[in-house]
Design a protein around this motif. Sequence first.
Motif, short mmCIF file in Angstrom:
data_model
loop_
_atom_site.label_atom_id
_atom_site.label_comp_id
_atom_site.label_asym_id
_atom_site.label_seq_id
_atom_site.Cartn_x
_atom_site.Cartn_y
_atom_site.Cartn_z
N UNK A 54 1.67 1.01 5.98
CA UNK A 54 0.61 1.09 4.96
C UNK A 54 -0.78 0.87 5.53
N UNK A 55 -0.88 0.74 6.84
CA UNK A 55 -2.15 0.31 7.43
C UNK A 55 -3.12 1.45 7.74
N UNK A 56 -2.63 2.68 7.77
CA UNK A 56 -3.50 3.82 8.03
C UNK A 56 -3.26 4.86 6.93
N UNK A 57 -4.35 5.36 6.34
CA UNK A 57 -4.24 6.32 5.25
C UNK A 57 -3.85 7.70 5.78
N UNK A 58 -3.55 8.61 4.87
CA UNK A 58 -3.15 9.96 5.26
C UNK A 58 -4.26 10.70 5.98
N UNK A 59 -5.52 10.32 5.76
CA UNK A 59 -6.62 10.97 6.47
C UNK A 59 -7.09 10.16 7.67
N UNK A 60 -6.25 9.21 8.12
CA UNK A 60 -6.50 8.54 9.39
C UNK A 60 -7.46 7.37 9.34
N UNK A 77 2.46 -12.58 2.98
CA UNK A 77 3.70 -11.89 2.60
C UNK A 77 4.26 -12.41 1.28
N UNK A 78 4.05 -13.69 0.99
CA UNK A 78 4.60 -14.29 -0.23
C UNK A 78 3.77 -13.96 -1.47
N UNK A 79 2.55 -13.44 -1.27
CA UNK A 79 1.69 -13.11 -2.40
C UNK A 79 2.05 -11.72 -2.92
N UNK A 100 -6.02 -3.65 -0.02
CA UNK A 100 -5.89 -2.33 -0.61
C UNK A 100 -4.54 -1.68 -0.32
N UNK A 101 -3.69 -2.35 0.44
CA UNK A 101 -2.41 -1.77 0.79
C UNK A 101 -1.43 -1.84 -0.38
N UNK A 102 -0.51 -0.87 -0.40
CA UNK A 102 0.54 -0.84 -1.41
C UNK A 102 1.66 -1.76 -0.95
N UNK A 103 1.71 -2.95 -1.51
CA UNK A 103 2.67 -3.95 -1.04
C UNK A 103 4.11 -3.58 -1.35
N UNK A 104 4.30 -2.69 -2.29
CA UNK A 104 5.66 -2.24 -2.59
C UNK A 104 6.23 -1.42 -1.43
#
Length: 456
Positions: free
Chosen positions: A250-256, A322-324, A263-267
């Motif tokens: 989740x650390x790099x978006x599709x456009x790099x 991680x627990x949040x 802002x990451x999707x924790x799921x």
Amino acid sequence: MTSDADAEITRLHRDEWTRVVAGLARRFGDLDIAEESAAEAFAVAIERWPADGVPPNPGAWLTTTAHRKAIDRLRREARRDQLQQEAFMLSEEPPAEPVGAIEDDQLRLVFTCCHPALSIQARVALTLRIVGGLTVAEIAHAFLVQETTMGQRISRAKAKIRAARIPYRVPERDDLPARVDGALAVLYLIFNEGYLASGPDSDPVRRDLTGEAIRLTRLVRDLLAPRSGEHDEATGLLALMLLTEARAGTRVSSDGELVRLDEQDRARWDRALLDEGLALVAEGEDALDTPRSSALDPAAVAHGTASIGRYGILARINAVHARATRARDTDWSHIVALYGLLEHIDPSPIVTLNKAIAMSEFDSPEVGLAVVERLGAALDGHHAFHATRAELLQRVGRRAEARAAYERAIDLAGNTAEVAHLARRRDRLAAPGSSAEGRGASSSSVPNHHPQGGTS
């Protein structure tokens, strides 16, 4: 065919370079021979494969070719010490085994590169080059020195290993305590390089490096006596790596572009890695009998019945994130306290910078900025300092200064995803009525400490 061959060679260089070098080092006992013969084998592949096609077992082809190149070199040089005489008598065909069949070849290589006879700077540089497969230019960039200086440092380290006849082996159990600290430190740096690669031509995240660092850390941990100080530190480092690696997808978006932690999707975080890392952290917390709450006194914990090491603290900081379930649920007071503990046992400007980021979230950006400003003399050459300062200046409304700080951070940053993120943040300052995005204090990489910091 050319593009397919080139792509396969690039993949093999990333995935198999260290395994080929490690196998050659085991057979010939010379890092120069191992590295140069492997490089020659890849050069032959670059020359032949586009025309002839990729062989059915390319990894074995590279191993065989490198082995022959090593034998040829020994014959040309006609060196007659005992080691080379033995190598002379070897068959030109390597044993019939798949690449990397001897699982601890790379572990032997780590301990050879991390021998206490070498300076810590030499250990780090040599391991990043030989085990991590980084170029001299990438290592020099990471350590803010000239490429020629780094090249000389690596050459001297290899020469010392050869002259001192440092053995290529995993140390005996009695030797481990003197060797483990250096090995763990280097594995951590290899992981960090993969976590946010410093080379401008590298992938922003190199999961080949992070994955190999995790694998080797597991092997080191398995060598150590349970509940020893060294085992606890290896456990802490493994937990830190696992909790950090869980976020990699989740650390790099599709456009790099780099994506901040808030802002990451924790799921989409890797649940299996999180659970394993949290279990290791809980194991350490139970041993220390220290609370998970923010009521941590650094001196009391550091001088309690059991000590907590640097990697254990960093793992616990990652565990708080991680627990949040949501970014806004993060227990920033706990993170500030943990950084205070880290300052107590391992003080450095980088640790203080990370603490300032946490303070800006727990208290206010003004409080965090006041701490950051005091670090300018020590960290002016680090892009993370300027990126953090830019974010906090933006949040307190000092837009012109924030823009200048972003410019400086961009000039110093080497990671393409991070440069893209910082450039967007800078450009938004020019938009009428724009304001800070979210509450994240920094998207930056803090060298040697960032994976615990929780900003990406």
